[in-house]
Design an enzyme around this catalytic site. Structure first.
Site, PDB file in Angstrom:
ATOM      1  N   HIS A  78       0.840  -1.196   0.000  1.00  0.00           N
ATOM      2  CA  HIS A  78       0.000   0.000   0.000  1.00  0.00           C
ATOM      3  C   HIS A  78       0.881   1.254   0.000  1.00  0.00           C
ATOM      4  O   HIS A  78       0.607   2.211  -0.736  1.00  0.00           O
ATOM      5  CB  HIS A  78      -0.903  -0.040   1.233  1.00  0.00           C
ATOM      6  CG  HIS A  78      -1.891   1.068   1.311  1.00  0.00           C
ATOM      7  ND1 HIS A  78      -2.890   1.260   0.386  1.00  0.00           N
ATOM      8  CD2 HIS A  78      -2.042   2.048   2.239  1.00  0.00           C
ATOM      9  CE1 HIS A  78      -3.615   2.314   0.731  1.00  0.00           C
ATOM     10  NE2 HIS A  78      -3.107   2.810   1.844  1.00  0.00           N
ATOM     11  N   GLN A  80       4.001   1.574  -1.097  1.00  0.00           N
ATOM     12  CA  GLN A  80       4.664   1.707  -2.388  1.00  0.00           C
ATOM     13  C   GLN A  80       3.681   2.195  -3.447  1.00  0.00           C
ATOM     14  O   GLN A  80       4.032   3.008  -4.311  1.00  0.00           O
ATOM     15  CB  GLN A  80       5.283   0.367  -2.807  1.00  0.00           C
ATOM     16  CG  GLN A  80       6.434  -0.073  -1.933  1.00  0.00           C
ATOM     17  CD  GLN A  80       7.587   0.913  -1.959  1.00  0.00           C
ATOM     18  OE1 GLN A  80       8.007   1.387  -2.998  1.00  0.00           O
ATOM     19  NE2 GLN A  80       8.113   1.228  -0.787  1.00  0.00           N
ATOM     20  N   ASP A  81       2.449   1.708  -3.380  1.00  0.00           N
ATOM     21  CA  ASP A  81       1.414   2.143  -4.315  1.00  0.00           C
ATOM     22  C   ASP A  81       1.148   3.635  -4.165  1.00  0.00           C
ATOM     23  O   ASP A  81       1.058   4.362  -5.154  1.00  0.00           O
ATOM     24  CB  ASP A  81       0.139   1.336  -4.072  1.00  0.00           C
ATOM     25  CG  ASP A  81      -0.967   1.695  -5.047  1.00  0.00           C
ATOM     26  OD1 ASP A  81      -0.693   1.723  -6.265  1.00  0.00           O
ATOM     27  OD2 ASP A  81      -2.096   1.946  -4.588  1.00  0.00           O
ATOM     28  N   HIS A  82       1.045   4.101  -2.924  1.00  0.00           N
ATOM     29  CA  HIS A  82       0.830   5.527  -2.672  1.00  0.00           C
ATOM     30  C   HIS A  82       1.977   6.357  -3.234  1.00  0.00           C
ATOM     31  O   HIS A  82       1.751   7.398  -3.861  1.00  0.00           O
ATOM     32  CB  HIS A  82       0.698   5.800  -1.169  1.00  0.00           C
ATOM     33  CG  HIS A  82      -0.709   5.811  -0.683  1.00  0.00           C
ATOM     34  ND1 HIS A  82      -1.516   6.911  -0.775  1.00  0.00           N
ATOM     35  CD2 HIS A  82      -1.439   4.859  -0.083  1.00  0.00           C
ATOM     36  CE1 HIS A  82      -2.699   6.635  -0.262  1.00  0.00           C
ATOM     37  NE2 HIS A  82      -2.678   5.383   0.167  1.00  0.00           N
TER      38      HIS A  82
END
Length: 105
Positions: A78, A80-82
């Site tokens: 999450h 890294q996605d952000h």
């Protein structure tokens, strides 16, 4: 290197990335409303936030490179996605700002 717990480092990554994304989206709205100085400021602020987030990511990379096992958890994914999403939105906000300036001429 900072010795914060892993979850705290990941949360900082998420918070700073989220702030950066929000600022970049607000910059697009300002550009659309011909508030170019405000849009420029927001993009600059977003870049500062993403820099902070990137520092947290770098901390995680250094820990793993130093032999610490960094578990790829849902929270890490999450974070890294952000980070990656915020980076793309900032780049797009910069492009939108330039386009709105051209269109409004």
């Amino acid at each position: 290197m900072n010795e914060k717990p892993l979850e705290e480092v990941i949360m900082e990554l998420i918070v700073n990335s989220g702030n950066a994304r929000s600022m970049a989206m607000e910059a697009i709205k300002c550009a659309k409303a011909c508030k170019y100085d405000e849009a420029d400021r927001l993009i600059s602020d977003a870049e500062n936030e993403i820099h902070k987030a990137h520092e947290f990511q770098t901390e995680l990379v250094y820990k793993e490179a130093g032999g610490e096992k960094i578990e790829m958890s849902l929270l890490m994914c999450h974070g890294q996605d952000h980070l990656m999403t915020a980076m793309v939105v900032i780049e797009m906000a910069e492009e939108f700002l330039e386009l709105y300036k051209i269109i409004k001429k």
